[in-house]
Design a protein around this motif. Structure first.
Motif, mmCIF file in Angstrom:
data_model
loop_
_atom_site.group_PDB
_atom_site.id
_atom_site.type_symbol
_atom_site.label_atom_id
_atom_site.label_comp_id
_atom_site.label_asym_id
_atom_site.label_seq_id
_atom_site.Cartn_x
_atom_site.Cartn_y
_atom_site.Cartn_z
ATOM 1 N N SER A 22 -4.064 2.965 6.367
ATOM 2 C CA SER A 22 -3.723 2.548 4.715
ATOM 3 C C SER A 22 -2.382 3.088 4.618
ATOM 4 N N SER A 26 0.548 -0.004 3.698
ATOM 5 C CA SER A 26 0.653 0.032 2.187
ATOM 6 C C SER A 26 2.213 -0.082 1.765
ATOM 7 N N ALA A 29 3.990 2.865 0.840
ATOM 8 C CA ALA A 29 4.029 3.963 1.862
ATOM 9 C C ALA A 29 5.444 4.762 2.327
#
Length: 76
Positions: A22, A26, A29
């Protein structure tokens, strides 16, 4: 290893893997910052582990993530 601990290890590994994936995929991120902080953590751990053997003093450097950590973890 007992089936209970094997199941517990599998679940923990799945949670960590999901977190890593994730963070990497993302749009929000900060992957470079995460990678840099992981490298910093490893470097600090290695320096602390070597210090009793080498006799050198080691100051842990918390500045690598690039954020002011004053007040974090109950300090400052």
């Amino acid at each position: 290893m007992s089936p209970f601990f094997e199941t517990l290890t599998t679940i923990a590994l799945a949670i960590v893997t999901l977190g890593i994936v994730s963070v990497l995929v993302s749009k929000r991120a900060q992957t470079p910052a995460v990678i840099q902080s992981a490298g910093s953590a490893f470097s600090n751990a290695l320096g602390v582990a070597e210090s009793p053997v080498t006799g050198a003093t080691y100051q842990i450097d918390l500045s690598y993530p690039g954020h002011d950590l004053t007040g974090s973890f109950g300090f400052g």
